[in-house]
Write a protein that holds these residues in place. Sequence first.
Motif, PDB file in Angstrom:
ATOM      1  N   PHE A 175       0.801  -0.611   0.066  1.00 28.29           N
ATOM      2  CA  PHE A 175      -0.256   0.308  -0.278  1.00 28.29           C
ATOM      3  C   PHE A 175       0.920   1.243  -0.271  1.00 28.29           C
ATOM      4  O   PHE A 175       1.543   1.534   0.535  1.00 28.29           O
ATOM      5  CB  PHE A 175      -0.341   0.320   1.333  1.00 28.29           C
ATOM      6  CG  PHE A 175      -1.647  -1.447   1.454  1.00 28.29           C
ATOM      7  CD1 PHE A 175      -3.136  -1.276   0.227  1.00 28.29           C
ATOM      8  CD2 PHE A 175      -1.787  -2.206   2.595  1.00 28.29           C
ATOM      9  CE1 PHE A 175      -4.018  -2.741   0.441  1.00 28.29           C
ATOM     10  CE2 PHE A 175      -2.613  -3.427   1.811  1.00 28.29           C
ATOM     11  CZ  PHE A 175      -3.535  -3.304   1.347  1.00 28.29           C
ATOM     12  N   ASP A 176       0.951   2.504  -1.110  1.00 29.90           N
ATOM     13  CA  ASP A 176       1.028   3.279  -1.199  1.00 29.90           C
ATOM     14  C   ASP A 176       0.935   4.267   0.332  1.00 29.90           C
ATOM     15  O   ASP A 176      -0.328   4.776   0.520  1.00 29.90           O
ATOM     16  CB  ASP A 176       0.849   4.247  -2.168  1.00 29.90           C
ATOM     17  CG  ASP A 176       1.371   5.303  -2.381  1.00 29.90           C
ATOM     18  OD1 ASP A 176       2.291   5.949  -1.979  1.00 29.90           O
ATOM     19  OD2 ASP A 176       1.975   5.641  -3.726  1.00 29.90           O
ATOM     20  N   PRO A 177       2.290   4.603   1.187  1.00 31.18           N
ATOM     21  CA  PRO A 177       1.630   5.809   1.996  1.00 31.18           C
ATOM     22  C   PRO A 177       0.662   7.089   2.457  1.00 31.18           C
ATOM     23  O   PRO A 177       0.631   7.622   2.587  1.00 31.18           O
ATOM     24  CB  PRO A 177       2.793   5.674   2.845  1.00 31.18           C
ATOM     25  CG  PRO A 177       4.015   5.333   1.771  1.00 31.18           C
ATOM     26  CD  PRO A 177       3.340   4.419   0.397  1.00 31.18           C
ATOM     27  N   LEU A 182      -3.485  10.581  -2.718  1.00 30.88           N
ATOM     28  CA  LEU A 182      -4.203   9.941  -4.089  1.00 30.88           C
ATOM     29  C   LEU A 182      -5.052  10.265  -3.898  1.00 30.88           C
ATOM     30  O   LEU A 182      -5.788  10.035  -4.849  1.00 30.88           O
ATOM     31  CB  LEU A 182      -2.816   8.837  -4.022  1.00 30.88           C
ATOM     32  CG  LEU A 182      -1.308   9.076  -4.194  1.00 30.88           C
ATOM     33  CD1 LEU A 182      -0.815   8.128  -4.314  1.00 30.88           C
ATOM     34  CD2 LEU A 182      -1.154  10.087  -5.458  1.00 30.88           C
ATOM     35  N   GLN A 183      -6.139   9.592  -2.970  1.00 29.48           N
ATOM     36  CA  GLN A 183      -7.279   9.052  -3.162  1.00 29.48           C
ATOM     37  C   GLN A 183      -8.061  10.046  -3.464  1.00 29.48           C
ATOM     38  O   GLN A 183      -8.833   9.694  -4.222  1.00 29.48           O
ATOM     39  CB  GLN A 183      -7.384   8.172  -1.873  1.00 29.48           C
ATOM     40  CG  GLN A 183      -9.581   8.028  -1.760  1.00 29.48           C
ATOM     41  CD  GLN A 183      -9.599   7.446  -0.610  1.00 29.48           C
ATOM     42  OE1 GLN A 183      -8.721   7.155   0.705  1.00 29.48           O
ATOM     43  NE2 GLN A 183     -10.518   6.705  -0.650  1.00 29.48           N
ATOM     44  N   ILE A 184      -8.424  11.209  -2.831  1.00 28.35           N
ATOM     45  CA  ILE A 184      -8.516  12.592  -3.163  1.00 28.35           C
ATOM     46  C   ILE A 184      -8.568  13.267  -4.381  1.00 28.35           C
ATOM     47  O   ILE A 184      -9.073  12.889  -5.668  1.00 28.35           O
ATOM     48  CB  ILE A 184      -8.698  13.448  -2.106  1.00 28.35           C
ATOM     49  CG1 ILE A 184      -8.706  12.634  -0.662  1.00 28.35           C
ATOM     50  CG2 ILE A 184      -9.298  14.899  -2.422  1.00 28.35           C
ATOM     51  CD1 ILE A 184      -8.435  14.448  -0.123  1.00 28.35           C
ATOM     52  N   ASP A 220       0.575  -0.278 -13.493  1.00 31.60           N
ATOM     53  CA  ASP A 220       1.986  -0.862 -12.697  1.00 31.60           C
ATOM     54  C   ASP A 220       2.007  -0.220 -11.189  1.00 31.60           C
ATOM     55  O   ASP A 220       2.897  -0.813 -10.775  1.00 31.60           O
ATOM     56  CB  ASP A 220       3.217  -0.466 -14.157  1.00 31.60           C
ATOM     57  CG  ASP A 220       4.177  -1.624 -13.571  1.00 31.60           C
ATOM     58  OD1 ASP A 220       3.396  -2.906 -12.765  1.00 31.60           O
ATOM     59  OD2 ASP A 220       5.627  -1.489 -13.525  1.00 31.60           O
ATOM     60  N   SER A 221       1.285  -0.011 -10.751  1.00 30.01           N
ATOM     61  CA  SER A 221       1.581  -0.076  -9.300  1.00 30.01           C
ATOM     62  C   SER A 221       1.003  -0.759  -8.289  1.00 30.01           C
ATOM     63  O   SER A 221       0.473  -1.350  -8.886  1.00 30.01           O
ATOM     64  CB  SER A 221       0.349   1.485  -8.847  1.00 30.01           C
ATOM     65  OG  SER A 221      -0.354   1.241  -6.992  1.00 30.01           O
ATOM     66  N   GLU A 222       1.896  -0.588  -7.937  1.00 27.16           N
ATOM     67  CA  GLU A 222       1.709  -2.004  -7.008  1.00 27.16           C
ATOM     68  C   GLU A 222       0.404  -1.326  -5.786  1.00 27.16           C
ATOM     69  O   GLU A 222       0.071  -2.958  -4.454  1.00 27.16           O
ATOM     70  CB  GLU A 222       3.199  -2.415  -5.794  1.00 27.16           C
ATOM     71  CG  GLU A 222       4.041  -2.498  -6.472  1.00 27.16           C
ATOM     72  CD  GLU A 222       5.040  -3.569  -5.975  1.00 27.16           C
ATOM     73  OE1 GLU A 222       5.344  -3.309  -4.554  1.00 27.16           O
ATOM     74  OE2 GLU A 222       6.403  -3.840  -6.275  1.00 27.16           O
ATOM     75  N   ASP A 223       0.201  -0.360  -5.098  1.00 26.08           N
ATOM     76  CA  ASP A 223      -1.329  -0.556  -4.647  1.00 26.08           C
ATOM     77  C   ASP A 223      -2.632  -1.004  -5.502  1.00 26.08           C
ATOM     78  O   ASP A 223      -3.288  -0.398  -6.096  1.00 26.08           O
ATOM     79  CB  ASP A 223      -1.267   1.566  -4.543  1.00 26.08           C
ATOM     80  CG  ASP A 223      -2.133   0.839  -3.092  1.00 26.08           C
ATOM     81  OD1 ASP A 223      -3.242   0.891  -3.312  1.00 26.08           O
ATOM     82  OD2 ASP A 223      -1.884   2.219  -2.520  1.00 26.08           O
ATOM     83  N   PRO A 224      -2.990  -2.408  -4.788  1.00 27.17           N
ATOM     84  CA  PRO A 224      -4.941  -2.309  -5.627  1.00 27.17           C
ATOM     85  C   PRO A 224      -5.439  -1.284  -5.398  1.00 27.17           C
ATOM     86  O   PRO A 224      -7.033  -1.510  -6.479  1.00 27.17           O
ATOM     87  CB  PRO A 224      -4.982  -3.770  -4.848  1.00 27.17           C
ATOM     88  CG  PRO A 224      -4.123  -3.867  -3.663  1.00 27.17           C
ATOM     89  CD  PRO A 224      -2.871  -2.666  -3.666  1.00 27.17           C
ATOM     90  N   ARG A 225      -5.519  -0.143  -4.275  1.00 30.69           N
ATOM     91  CA  ARG A 225      -6.568   0.272  -4.338  1.00 30.69           C
ATOM     92  C   ARG A 225      -6.505   1.496  -5.498  1.00 30.69           C
ATOM     93  O   ARG A 225      -7.786   1.957  -6.307  1.00 30.69           O
ATOM     94  CB  ARG A 225      -6.602   1.382  -3.484  1.00 30.69           C
ATOM     95  CG  ARG A 225      -6.321   0.188  -2.040  1.00 30.69           C
ATOM     96  CD  ARG A 225      -6.046   1.048  -0.252  1.00 30.69           C
ATOM     97  NE  ARG A 225      -4.826   1.763  -0.677  1.00 30.69           N
ATOM     98  CZ  ARG A 225      -4.712   2.245   0.745  1.00 30.69           C
ATOM     99  NH1 ARG A 225      -5.070   2.260   2.064  1.00 30.69           N
ATOM    100  NH2 ARG A 225      -3.088   2.281   0.363  1.00 30.69           N
ATOM    101  N   GLU A 226      -5.195   2.167  -6.286  1.00 26.58           N
ATOM    102  CA  GLU A 226      -4.433   2.610  -6.850  1.00 26.58           C
ATOM    103  C   GLU A 226      -5.126   2.105  -8.634  1.00 26.58           C
ATOM    104  O   GLU A 226      -5.388   3.126  -9.278  1.00 26.58           O
ATOM    105  CB  GLU A 226      -2.956   2.922  -6.218  1.00 26.58           C
ATOM    106  CG  GLU A 226      -2.807   4.223  -8.038  1.00 26.58           C
ATOM    107  CD  GLU A 226      -2.154   4.601  -8.000  1.00 26.58           C
ATOM    108  OE1 GLU A 226      -1.523   5.692  -8.698  1.00 26.58           O
ATOM    109  OE2 GLU A 226      -0.708   4.513  -7.268  1.00 26.58           O
TER     110      GLU A 226
END
Length: 508
Positions: A175-177, A182-184, A220-226
């Motif tokens: 998960f990206d710290p 970023l979510q907003i 290619d981000s490792e964060d599944p939420r992104e």
Amino acid sequence: MFIDSTMLKQILSKFPRKPKSESLDSTGSDSGNNSPNLGSGFQCTIGGSSLTSKLNVVKRVSSAVFPASISAGAEVVEPHLSFKEVSNPQKQNLFISKLNVCCEIIDSSDPAKQDLKRETLIELVDFVSSGSAKFNEPAISAMCKMCATNLFRVFPPKYRSNFTGGETEDEEPMFDPAWSHLQIVYDLLVRFISYNSLDIKVAKKHVDHSFIVRLLDLFDSEDPRERDCLKTILHRIYGKFMVHRPFIRKAVSNIIYRFVFETERHNGMSELLEIFGSVISGFALPLKEEHKIFLWRALIPLHKPKSVGIYHQQLTYCVVQFIEKDPKLASTVIKGLLKYWPVTNSQKELMFLSELEEVLEMTSMDEFQKIMVPLFRRIRCCLNSSHYQVAERAHLLWNNEHILNLIGHNRQVILPLVFPAIERNTQNHWNQAVLNLTMNVRKMFCEMDEELVLACQCKLEEEHIKSNSAAEKRRLTWERLETAAGVQPVVACNFVAPIKPSTCPVVC
């Protein structure tokens, strides 16, 4: 002739006088630099015209550099104001001002500025969600710039195992710290792209090919939420920006080519395939050649990588959607599965068998007859697999009514291919469940055509006798060779007899 001074004054008083300029002192010094000294009044007129022309040039330049809403008399609004505190005409300018503030990348060491930026982003999300504004081109441009500044970035080097293609089922997601920030931004971009009154003709100038390529790189981000947010955004862009659809398909194809033939590493392959599942379902009929090429060159080779288990469910859905659109593609898909069929990976073989069943359910009789011989040669190997799950899964194909109907109509070709494997299982397979399934399959064939089963059994016995006789013949041949080699004496081929030196008489 002398004229009296009094008379001279009277004559001169009859001429009209020039009005004195009030700004003579203020303009005379500026205008006298580049013009000849022709009098203070004339000098002021030249100065005024030059100043006016300079102001017109500045006005034209400013209208080209600054947004039209600002150069047309609109004032720059303080970004810290609330949207409720300004009038409706000023809300667009306040929206742009807040976006420009959010373009600043703030380090985590300054929590006060981070909180201020977060509050500003939340205000922007609420403003877009209200649906009360129609965004002009400067606002769209500022929005794309802000999203690009905050979202587009280079990911750190991957340190996972080189034998995996991104996340695996055993690894926990990373998960990206900075996700809370970023979510907003992603939420704002989703709402902006989904905005009902968004002018697509204007927006496509800023949501261009470069923007889309950099957006695809983020998969290619490792964060599944992104990746989940990116999936929604790309789906909305594909739906609203019809002019970009061919480019998006080509760009995704290039990502797949690089993954299959070069790196075998990508974290967002399942999300990309999930998007294309819905894209393929919307293809018009008849299918374009471009879409068929995407199936042949991109989707079918995706069965090759070792990490196919991560995205196999989405890949199967895409393949099935193609066959639903054009049933004639079924034989092509099955040939591709046979080409990339795993030999030593039992878990991957189980996935191929499951996909094969889904494809066969949609295969017509004509397409089935094109590939049934190589197909059941492969299924025969699966029936005899020492891995009991692979053997079980292969036997369960006979429980599918459509597949059983295909086999029944072509039993004259199929039964001779699989009957040796069935007999071999009944004799020496170690797993009892596989043995029971084998007996059920044999019973089905007997109910279909008992005479054909007996003929296959007789042929198998004849082949068994022939193989036994051939094995006995080979054994006797080797015995004769061993006997012949044992009777003959061993001769030293490299032995050289010594030569006696010749004696010559010595004459004295």
